[in-house]
Design an enzyme around this catalytic site. Structure first.
Site, PDB file in Angstrom:
ATOM      1  N   LYS A  40      -1.968  28.858 -14.031  1.00 32.51           N
ATOM      2  CA  LYS A  40      -2.398  28.905 -12.721  1.00 32.51           C
ATOM      3  C   LYS A  40      -1.638  28.006 -11.533  1.00 32.51           C
ATOM      4  CE  LYS A  40      -7.225  29.267 -14.577  1.00 32.51           C
ATOM      5  NZ  LYS A  40      -8.470  28.475 -14.445  1.00 32.51           N
TER       6      LYS A  40
ATOM      7  N   TYR B  56     -11.352  37.735 -11.505  1.00 30.74           N
ATOM      8  CA  TYR B  56     -12.534  37.040 -12.092  1.00 30.74           C
ATOM      9  C   TYR B  56     -13.760  37.836 -11.722  1.00 30.74           C
ATOM     10  CZ  TYR B  56     -10.138  32.579 -13.297  1.00 30.74           C
ATOM     11  OH  TYR B  56      -9.183  31.608 -13.821  1.00 30.74           O
TER      12      TYR B  56
ATOM     13  N   ASN C 274      -8.067  23.724 -13.588  1.00 31.75           N
ATOM     14  CA  ASN C 274      -7.626  23.380 -15.039  1.00 31.75           C
ATOM     15  C   ASN C 274      -6.563  24.195 -15.751  1.00 31.75           C
ATOM     16  OD1 ASN C 274      -8.652  26.053 -14.945  1.00 31.75           O
ATOM     17  ND2 ASN C 274     -10.589  25.675 -16.020  1.00 31.75           N
TER      18      ASN C 274
ATOM     19  N   HIS D 210      -5.184  29.738 -17.914  1.00 27.84           N
ATOM     20  CA  HIS D 210      -6.353  30.832 -18.320  1.00 27.84           C
ATOM     21  C   HIS D 210      -6.168  31.311 -19.551  1.00 27.84           C
ATOM     22  CE1 HIS D 210      -8.817  34.228 -18.202  1.00 27.84           C
ATOM     23  NE2 HIS D 210      -7.788  34.857 -18.439  1.00 27.84           N
TER      24      HIS D 210
ATOM     25  N   GLU E 264      -7.109  42.455 -18.874  1.00 25.32           N
ATOM     26  CA  GLU E 264      -6.499  41.408 -18.463  1.00 25.32           C
ATOM     27  C   GLU E 264      -4.857  41.806 -18.833  1.00 25.32           C
ATOM     28  OE1 GLU E 264      -9.840  37.893 -18.352  1.00 25.32           O
ATOM     29  OE2 GLU E 264      -7.967  37.734 -19.588  1.00 25.32           O
TER      30      GLU E 264
HETATM   31  P1  ATP Z   1     -10.527  30.799 -17.547  1.00 23.84           P
HETATM   32  O1  ATP Z   1     -11.071  32.008 -17.353  1.00 23.84           O
HETATM   33  O2  ATP Z   1      -9.884  30.321 -16.229  1.00 23.84           O
HETATM   34  O3  ATP Z   1      -9.601  30.713 -18.773  1.00 23.84           O
HETATM   35  P2  ATP Z   1     -12.857  29.670 -18.879  1.00 23.84           P
HETATM   36  O4  ATP Z   1     -12.671  30.803 -19.545  1.00 23.84           O
HETATM   37  O5  ATP Z   1     -12.860  28.589 -19.756  1.00 23.84           O
HETATM   38  O6  ATP Z   1     -11.494  29.602 -17.852  1.00 23.84           O
HETATM   39  P3  ATP Z   1     -14.837  30.492 -17.052  1.00 23.84           P
HETATM   40  O7  ATP Z   1     -16.181  30.416 -17.269  1.00 23.84           O
HETATM   41  O8  ATP Z   1     -14.015  31.844 -17.276  1.00 23.84           O
HETATM   42  O9  ATP Z   1     -14.008  29.686 -18.035  1.00 23.84           O
HETATM   43  O10 ATP Z   1     -14.416  30.189 -15.702  1.00 23.84           O
HETATM   44  C1  ATP Z   1     -13.457  30.591 -15.070  1.00 23.84           C
HETATM   45  C2  ATP Z   1     -12.557  29.522 -14.313  1.00 23.84           C
HETATM   46  O11 ATP Z   1     -13.760  29.265 -13.003  1.00 23.84           O
HETATM   47  C3  ATP Z   1     -12.458  28.236 -14.770  1.00 23.84           C
HETATM   48  O12 ATP Z   1     -11.254  28.122 -15.552  1.00 23.84           O
HETATM   49  C4  ATP Z   1     -12.577  27.179 -13.751  1.00 23.84           C
HETATM   50  O13 ATP Z   1     -11.402  26.916 -13.247  1.00 23.84           O
HETATM   51  C5  ATP Z   1     -13.582  27.870 -12.746  1.00 23.84           C
HETATM   52  N1  ATP Z   1     -15.004  27.162 -12.794  1.00 23.84           N
HETATM   53  C6  ATP Z   1     -15.778  27.412 -13.986  1.00 23.84           C
HETATM   54  N2  ATP Z   1     -17.007  26.797 -13.688  1.00 23.84           N
HETATM   55  C7  ATP Z   1     -16.931  26.199 -12.545  1.00 23.84           C
HETATM   56  C8  ATP Z   1     -17.499  25.306 -11.847  1.00 23.84           C
HETATM   57  N3  ATP Z   1     -18.727  24.903 -12.267  1.00 23.84           N
HETATM   58  N4  ATP Z   1     -17.299  24.871 -10.688  1.00 23.84           N
HETATM   59  C9  ATP Z   1     -15.890  25.015 -10.047  1.00 23.84           C
HETATM   60  N5  ATP Z   1     -15.214  26.001 -10.955  1.00 23.84           N
HETATM   61  C10 ATP Z   1     -15.531  26.412 -12.141  1.00 23.84           C
HETATM   62 MG    MG Z   2     -12.761  32.630 -18.784  1.00 23.71          MG
END
Ligand code: ATP
Ligand code: MG
Length: 137
Positions: free
Chosen positions: A9, A49, A112, A115, A126
């Site tokens: 990211k 997303y 974080n 992805h 994706e």
């Molecule tokens: P990614 O899809 O980015 O790999 P993930 O699968 O671990 O992450 P998801 O639940 O898909 O987690 O959430 C996508 C992204 O949304 C997370 O990586 C994070 O950056 C953001 N996100 C998730 N939960 C929160 C939250 N409570 N507050 C802010 N941002 C969040």
């Molecule tokens: Mg995810």
């Protein structure tokens, strides 16, 4: 062979973590089969997303993903979807184990750095969303 979609990211790129992240996947033994730098548009981030569109952080998340260059990659290997998620660590870096990418290199959930696709269907979707067929080896 199994493939997954991994993106570094904008925060990961801005912090100079591209080589560190690629190196962890390479050392594990996975194979890099596509890579490019892209600045996702807001609309593109919303597509990526889409599943999270009802969440309160959706707008901020899409603004963030489209805030600068990201690295889009496809990695290949046995079990790469699940194990890739293991290398990445839990969504919230406060809960990621040390030794994982987020555990070692990130602090807050909104930044974080990486992805990874969460299953075979999302991996396929994706890869198709981010890369053209001719960009895949
Ligand atoms: P990614 O899809 O980015 O790999 P993930 O699968 O671990 O992450 P998801 O639940 O898909 O987690 O959430 C996508 C992204 O949304 C997370 O990586 C994070 O950056 C953001 N996100 C998730 N939960 C929160 C939250 N409570 N507050 C802010 N941002 C969040
Ligand atoms: Mg995810």
């Amino acid at each position: 062979m199994e493939r997954t979609f991994i993106a570094i990211k904008p925060d990961g790129v801005q912090r100079g973590l591209i080589a560190e992240i690629i190196s962890r996947f390479e050392r594990k033994g996975f194979k890099l089969v596509a890579i490019k730098i892209v600045v996702p548009s807001k609309g593109f981030a919303q597509k990526h997303y889409y599943d999270l569109k009802e969440r309160p952080f959706f707008n901020g998340l899409c603004n963030f993903l489209s805030s600068g260059p990201a690295v889009a990659m496809v990695w290949e290997g046995e079990g790469v979807i699940k194990y890739g998620r293991k290398l990445i660590g839990a969504t919230d870096p406060q809960k990621s184990e040390p030794g994982t990418i987020r555990g070692d290199l990130a602090v807050v959930v909104g930044r974080n750095i990486i992805h990874g696709s969460d299953g075979p269907e999302t991996a396929k979707d994706e890869i198709n969303l981010w890369l053209k067929p001719e960009e895949l080896t």
